[in-house]
Design a protein around this motif. Structure first.
Motif, PDB file in Angstrom:
ATOM      1  N   ALA A 390      -9.350   0.914  -6.540  1.00 15.40           N
ATOM      2  CA  ALA A 390      -8.425   1.117  -5.422  1.00 15.40           C
ATOM      3  C   ALA A 390      -8.579   2.544  -4.919  1.00 15.40           C
ATOM      4  O   ALA A 390      -8.637   3.483  -5.718  1.00 15.40           O
ATOM      5  CB  ALA A 390      -6.981   0.879  -5.861  1.00 15.40           C
ATOM      6  N   PRO A 391      -8.669   2.751  -3.617  1.00 16.36           N
ATOM      7  CA  PRO A 391      -8.814   4.106  -3.086  1.00 16.36           C
ATOM      8  C   PRO A 391      -7.638   4.992  -3.479  1.00 16.36           C
ATOM      9  O   PRO A 391      -6.493   4.540  -3.584  1.00 16.36           O
ATOM     10  CB  PRO A 391      -8.854   3.887  -1.566  1.00 16.36           C
ATOM     11  N   GLU A 392      -7.920   6.249  -3.726  1.00 17.01           N
ATOM     12  CA  GLU A 392      -6.894   7.219  -4.090  1.00 17.01           C
ATOM     13  C   GLU A 392      -5.798   7.273  -3.035  1.00 17.01           C
ATOM     14  O   GLU A 392      -6.062   7.386  -1.838  1.00 17.01           O
ATOM     15  CB  GLU A 392      -7.524   8.610  -4.233  1.00 17.01           C
ATOM     16  N   GLY A 393      -4.542   7.130  -3.463  1.00 20.06           N
ATOM     17  CA  GLY A 393      -3.412   7.265  -2.559  1.00 20.06           C
ATOM     18  C   GLY A 393      -3.067   6.030  -1.757  1.00 20.06           C
ATOM     19  O   GLY A 393      -2.075   6.023  -1.024  1.00 20.06           O
ATOM     20  N   ASP A 394      -3.840   4.956  -1.875  1.00 21.96           N
ATOM     21  CA  ASP A 394      -3.577   3.730  -1.121  1.00 21.96           C
ATOM     22  C   ASP A 394      -2.665   2.830  -1.958  1.00 21.96           C
ATOM     23  O   ASP A 394      -3.120   2.061  -2.800  1.00 21.96           O
ATOM     24  CB  ASP A 394      -4.894   3.018  -0.802  1.00 21.96           C
ATOM     25  N   LEU A 395      -1.368   2.933  -1.722  1.00 23.16           N
ATOM     26  CA  LEU A 395      -0.395   2.209  -2.538  1.00 23.16           C
ATOM     27  C   LEU A 395      -0.498   0.700  -2.358  1.00 23.16           C
ATOM     28  O   LEU A 395      -0.284  -0.071  -3.301  1.00 23.16           O
ATOM     29  CB  LEU A 395       1.018   2.693  -2.214  1.00 23.16           C
ATOM     30  N   ASP A 396      -0.814   0.265  -1.141  1.00 23.97           N
ATOM     31  CA  ASP A 396      -0.961  -1.170  -0.900  1.00 23.97           C
ATOM     32  C   ASP A 396      -2.149  -1.723  -1.687  1.00 23.97           C
ATOM     33  O   ASP A 396      -2.057  -2.791  -2.305  1.00 23.97           O
ATOM     34  CB  ASP A 396      -1.133  -1.436   0.593  1.00 23.97           C
ATOM     35  N   ALA A 397      -3.264  -0.984  -1.680  1.00 20.75           N
ATOM     36  CA  ALA A 397      -4.436  -1.416  -2.440  1.00 20.75           C
ATOM     37  C   ALA A 397      -4.135  -1.433  -3.933  1.00 20.75           C
ATOM     38  O   ALA A 397      -4.590  -2.321  -4.665  1.00 20.75           O
ATOM     39  CB  ALA A 397      -5.617  -0.494  -2.143  1.00 20.75           C
ATOM     40  N   LYS A 398      -3.347  -0.460  -4.385  1.00 24.26           N
ATOM     41  CA  LYS A 398      -2.988  -0.421  -5.801  1.00 24.26           C
ATOM     42  C   LYS A 398      -2.144  -1.636  -6.176  1.00 24.26           C
ATOM     43  O   LYS A 398      -2.340  -2.226  -7.249  1.00 24.26           O
ATOM     44  CB  LYS A 398      -2.224   0.873  -6.097  1.00 24.26           C
ATOM     45  N   ALA A 399      -1.226  -2.028  -5.303  1.00 24.87           N
ATOM     46  CA  ALA A 399      -0.398  -3.210  -5.570  1.00 24.87           C
ATOM     47  C   ALA A 399      -1.258  -4.471  -5.607  1.00 24.87           C
ATOM     48  O   ALA A 399      -1.050  -5.352  -6.458  1.00 24.87           O
ATOM     49  CB  ALA A 399       0.687  -3.335  -4.506  1.00 24.87           C
ATOM     50  N   ARG A 400      -2.223  -4.569  -4.694  1.00 25.64           N
ATOM     51  CA  ARG A 400      -3.111  -5.740  -4.687  1.00 25.64           C
ATOM     52  C   ARG A 400      -3.980  -5.760  -5.954  1.00 25.64           C
ATOM     53  O   ARG A 400      -4.248  -6.820  -6.519  1.00 25.64           O
ATOM     54  CB  ARG A 400      -3.987  -5.735  -3.441  1.00 25.64           C
ATOM     55  N   ALA A 401      -4.417  -4.577  -6.384  1.00 24.87           N
ATOM     56  CA  ALA A 401      -5.222  -4.492  -7.601  1.00 24.87           C
ATOM     57  C   ALA A 401      -4.419  -4.972  -8.807  1.00 24.87           C
ATOM     58  O   ALA A 401      -4.938  -5.699  -9.663  1.00 24.87           O
ATOM     59  CB  ALA A 401      -5.695  -3.057  -7.806  1.00 24.87           C
ATOM     60  N   LYS A 402      -3.158  -4.571  -8.873  1.00 19.92           N
ATOM     61  CA  LYS A 402      -2.312  -5.002  -9.997  1.00 19.92           C
ATOM     62  C   LYS A 402      -2.091  -6.514  -9.966  1.00 19.92           C
ATOM     63  O   LYS A 402      -2.080  -7.180 -11.022  1.00 19.92           O
ATOM     64  CB  LYS A 402      -0.962  -4.281  -9.935  1.00 19.92           C
TER      65      LYS A 402
END
Length: 470
Positions: A390-402
């Protein structure tokens, strides 16, 4: 009320007196550095202090001091874990064993080694090789992970498909218990069944039952192994998975069978310039180590299976430098991907026959959640490591990754697998462990912990779903 600065100064002074040979760190930079392992996606808090201990005696003194004051203790090796097992928790001291680097003994006749917990895995292997012996467990982090951390997490590695994991080699342990007493578990003989297997209990306990300060491991003869490598490039993950399943169904037990997908290959080659093919989709790396005609025949069989499963440019390599170069790509895959952004690391293990289906489901999860998932795997034993970027600082991408992470865990269990093959439960895998372990079994875990450690101050909240005691 005592001011925080005064409390820190008093604590630092006390700990320094208890660990005169070590170091006590309380500056902000050190507390931040030692607050988590490589699983930065797991929660963590900064410790009150970090102690770099140099002896079992120092560790025991620190434990007694902390217990009297209700301070939690988080044991740590070199911090290479990927599940949050060494992450700081509220009101804790991190006790690092990284300065305990002595290989105490190598007994050639009885084929065992005794090493302090901070000895790096590769350093132990090199010391054994110098006298014609071999320590097989070789996690991908072998150049930087400690033997104590390997024992605490029951680390696996590239050779474990044939030679087993850390638990298969640990004969005995020196352990500091929660009351500060030191015990010596296990044996140094080839056989021994006196009492419960408390050594086996400690291996893989993730620092929740005691602090391992010394490890006795059995060694194998180094002679008699002739390594040959087999490589093949595959058009897709399922095709490579089919080759893995076919090797298993043929009854072949290779010395290693590793998978690296295109994303990993590109990341490694961009960083290390190894000359890997630019158009490769999936690479399977196999190794056999039987000597003579038997080894050549086995290598031929693996190569034929790769070809029949759709592999192209299937080659065999007896040159040790070529084999080492390709396996270097496997070992460096994770740090290469870390350069692209935060990585959420999976560690699922499925039956070997289910590898093709699991790889297909991982691909489907990546598409469904719109995330990049790179894949490396100890494919020979079904231990898969999808790496979600997930790109650094991309909270939406982090949620999708989880979300993808959780789905992969569910798929793994649906295929008869386990939520962690070698990284440990730590903090990241607690939800999966809560589903995988029966309620009575979780209760058994808690009963063991309570019996050895009623205060619950060692690494609380990790390794299994447990009740915090402090």
């Amino acid at each position: 009320m005592i001011e925080p600065a005064v409390l820190t100064e008093t604590l630092s002074h006390d700990l320094a007196a208890l660990a005169p040979g070590g170091q006590v760190l309380t500056d902000d930079a050190s507390l931040a550095e030692y607050s988590h392992d490589d699983a930065e996606w797991a929660p963590f808090e900064a410790p009150l202090a970090v102690v770099l201990a140099t002896s079992t005696t120092e560790v025991a003194a620190i434990v007694k001091y902390a217990r009297k004051r209700g301070i939690r203790i988080v044991p740590r090796g070199s911090g290479t874990g990927l599940s949050g097992g060494a992450n700081g928790v509220r009101n804790c001291i991190v006790v690092s064993l990284e300065l305990m680097r002595e290989v105490v003994e190598i007994n050639v006749d009885e084929r065992y080694a005794v090493a302090q917990a901070g000895v790096i895995n590769d350093a132990l292997r090199e010391a054994a090789a110098a006298v014609g012996l071999w320590y097989p467990p070789d996690p991908a982090s072998s150049a930087i992970s400690t033997i104590g951390g390997n024992a605490a997490t029951n680390a696996g590695g590239i050779c474990c498909v044939k030679y087993g994991v850390t638990r298969d080699y640990v004969l005995g342990l020196t352990v500091v218990l929660a009351d500060g007493e030191t015990v010596h578990l296990g044996r140094r003989t080839a056989k021994g069944v006196t009492g419960y297997d408390l050594t086996g209990l400690m291996v893989g306990s993730e620092g929740t039952l005691g602090i391992i300060t010394e490890v006795t491991v059995k060694l194998l003869p180094l002679a008699g192994r002739v390594e040959q490598g087999i490589i093949g490039y595959f058009p897709s993950l399922p095709a490579a998975g089919a080759a893995v399943a076919a090797v298993s169904s043929e009854g072949i037990v290779p010395a290693a069978l590793e998978l690296i997908d295109r994303t990993c290959l590109r990341a490694v080659d961009d960083w290390l310039q190894l000359g890997l093919p630019a158009d490769a989709h999936v690479l399977l790396l196999a190794k056999v180590d039987e000597p003579g005609a038997a080894g050549r025949e086995l290598a031929d069989r693996v190569a034929a299976i790769f070809t029949a499963a759709g592999g192209v440019d299937v080659e065999q390599a007896a040159d040790s430098d070529d084999v080492a170069r390709l396996f270097l790509a496997r070992r460096m895959a994770y740090p290469s991907l870390e350069r692209l952004g935060p990585v959420l690391t999976e560690d699922v293990c499925v039956p070997r026959s289910a590898v093709p289906e699991m790889l297909s489901r991982i691909q489907a999860s990546a598409a469904r959640h719109d995330v990049v998932i790179a894949n490396i795997a100890h494919a020979g034993d079904g231990n898969l490591h999808p790496l979600i970027i997930a790109p650094e600082g991309d909270l939406d991408a982090k949620a999708r990754a989880k979300a993808a992470f959780d789905e992969i865990v569910d798929d793994c269990r649906a295929l008869g697998g386990t939520v962690t093959g070698e990284h440990g439960v730590g903090l990241l895998k607690l939800p999966g462990a809560a589903v995988e372990l029966e309620p009575r079994v979780i209760g058994m875990h808690q009963a063991v912990k309570d019996a050895l450690h009623p205060d619950g101050l060692f690494n609380p909240g990790k390794a299994f779903p447990q009740t915090a005691k402090a």
